[in-house]
Design an enzyme around this catalytic site. Structure first.
Site, PDB file in Angstrom:
ATOM      1  N   TYR A  85       0.842  -1.188   0.000  1.00  0.00           N
ATOM      2  CA  TYR A  85       0.000   0.000   0.000  1.00  0.00           C
ATOM      3  C   TYR A  85       0.886   1.250   0.000  1.00  0.00           C
ATOM      4  O   TYR A  85       1.232   1.810   1.034  1.00  0.00           O
ATOM      5  CB  TYR A  85      -0.928   0.019   1.215  1.00  0.00           C
ATOM      6  CG  TYR A  85      -1.758  -1.240   1.384  1.00  0.00           C
ATOM      7  CD1 TYR A  85      -1.945  -2.142   0.339  1.00  0.00           C
ATOM      8  CD2 TYR A  85      -2.357  -1.540   2.603  1.00  0.00           C
ATOM      9  CE1 TYR A  85      -2.694  -3.296   0.500  1.00  0.00           C
ATOM     10  CE2 TYR A  85      -3.119  -2.686   2.775  1.00  0.00           C
ATOM     11  CZ  TYR A  85      -3.280  -3.561   1.719  1.00  0.00           C
ATOM     12  OH  TYR A  85      -4.024  -4.708   1.897  1.00  0.00           O
ATOM     13  N   PRO A 105     -14.626  -7.404   2.448  1.00  0.00           N
ATOM     14  CA  PRO A 105     -15.734  -7.999   3.192  1.00  0.00           C
ATOM     15  C   PRO A 105     -17.105  -7.535   2.729  1.00  0.00           C
ATOM     16  O   PRO A 105     -18.116  -8.127   3.105  1.00  0.00           O
ATOM     17  CB  PRO A 105     -15.468  -7.542   4.635  1.00  0.00           C
ATOM     18  CG  PRO A 105     -14.730  -6.253   4.480  1.00  0.00           C
ATOM     19  CD  PRO A 105     -13.867  -6.431   3.261  1.00  0.00           C
TER      20      PRO A 105
END
Length: 288
Positions: free
Chosen positions: A56, A203
């Site tokens: 990231y 999710p």
């Protein structure tokens, strides 16, 4: 009532709803100031599991979290991932699990996060060009040296998890998984049987329009947003599931955390469970 806490590695107590930091902008501008505010607000609201990775921003996300939250409270767990690096003539991100690369990335993560030990370190992906025993074995050595507390894996099969567990204890698995994408249900079942924490990435994701309609219908019946419904379903699906939804907005963060208080009846759960049998609603993601 679904438990709001869980253990990682048998001893790290965390709130089951964590925070994925991947989407936080790290550039030095107003967006970065907002990112710092979101990370701090997450901790203010009781989040004590935050997920990041070297990939990231090439470590920029780790530096952002350190700027926002260091010195850390004793209860806060920041987990990061290694094993993806820029390499080759085009300098693109590639899987790289060579021992020297893993060691260097762990050392750099320690520096960026301003810690002496990373309590949970996950292998971002298994590098097919490097023996798994070398990759997991290197992390085991770093654990024995005191630089890692616990070891996790990401995007693995049941067979790979079994193979890794023969080399070292595995505390967590981070695979893509959500209400409409249950490809890794066998991996989740293996984690549940072994008491291994399962941190689903992505999710919250929606599949075909008809299935989205059913999600929206149930959400309306329980007076929740579809996002809250998806997170509440995850929390009730297995006690080892620790969702890590990410956002760059404080209002979305607060919405996500409110999912802990959402009660789903068995009838609602049965309707949501059936979505997985209506067809392949999953979406294949890029490396995360």
């Amino acid at each position: 009532m679904t438990s709001t806490e869980s253990l990682i590695g048998g001893d790290l107590r965390v709130r089951r709803l964590g925070f994925g930091a991947m989407h936080l902008p790290t550039d030095p501008d107003l967006a970065r100031k907002n990112s710092l505010a979101v990370a701090r607000r997450a901790v203010e609201l009781g989040v004590n599991l935050i997920d990041t990775a070297y990939m990231y921003g090439g470590g920029a996300n780790e530096e952002l979290l350190a700027e926002a939250l260091h010195p850390y409270s004793d209860e806060l767990l920041i987990t990061t991932k290694v094993g993806v690096a820029r390499s080759g003539p085009d300098d693109e991100w590639r899987l790289d699990g060579r021992p020297a690369v893993l060691r260097d990335q762990v050392e750099q993560a320690l520096r960026r996060l301003r810690v002496e030990r990373i309590e949970l370190l996950q292998l971002h992906r298994i590098d097919r060009e490097t023996p798994l025993a070398d990759q997991v074995g290197t992390l085991r050595e770093l654990r024995d040296e005191g630089k890692i507390g616990r070891i996790g894996l990401s995007e693995v099969t049941v067979g790979e998890l079994d193979q890794a567990r023969r080399i070292v204890e595995i505390a967590s698995v981070q695979n893509r998984y959500n209400l409409l994408d249950r490809e890794h249900e066998p991996v989740l079942a293996a984690c549940e049987a072994a008491g291994i924490a399962f941190l689903p990435w992505r999710p919250v994701a929606w599949g075909e329009s008809g299935q989205r309609a059913e999600v929206a219908a149930v959400a309306a019946e329980v007076d929740a947003t579809p996002t809250q419904l998806a997170l509440a379903w995850l929390l009730g699906h297995s006690p080892v599931v620790l969702p890590i939804p990410g956002t760059a907005r404080i209002d979305h963060l607060e919405e996500n955390l409110a999912a802990e208080n959402l009660h789903l009846s068995q009838a609602h759960r049965d309707r949501l469970d059936r979505l997985d049998r209506l067809g392949d609603a999953g979406s294949q993601g890029t490396t995360r």
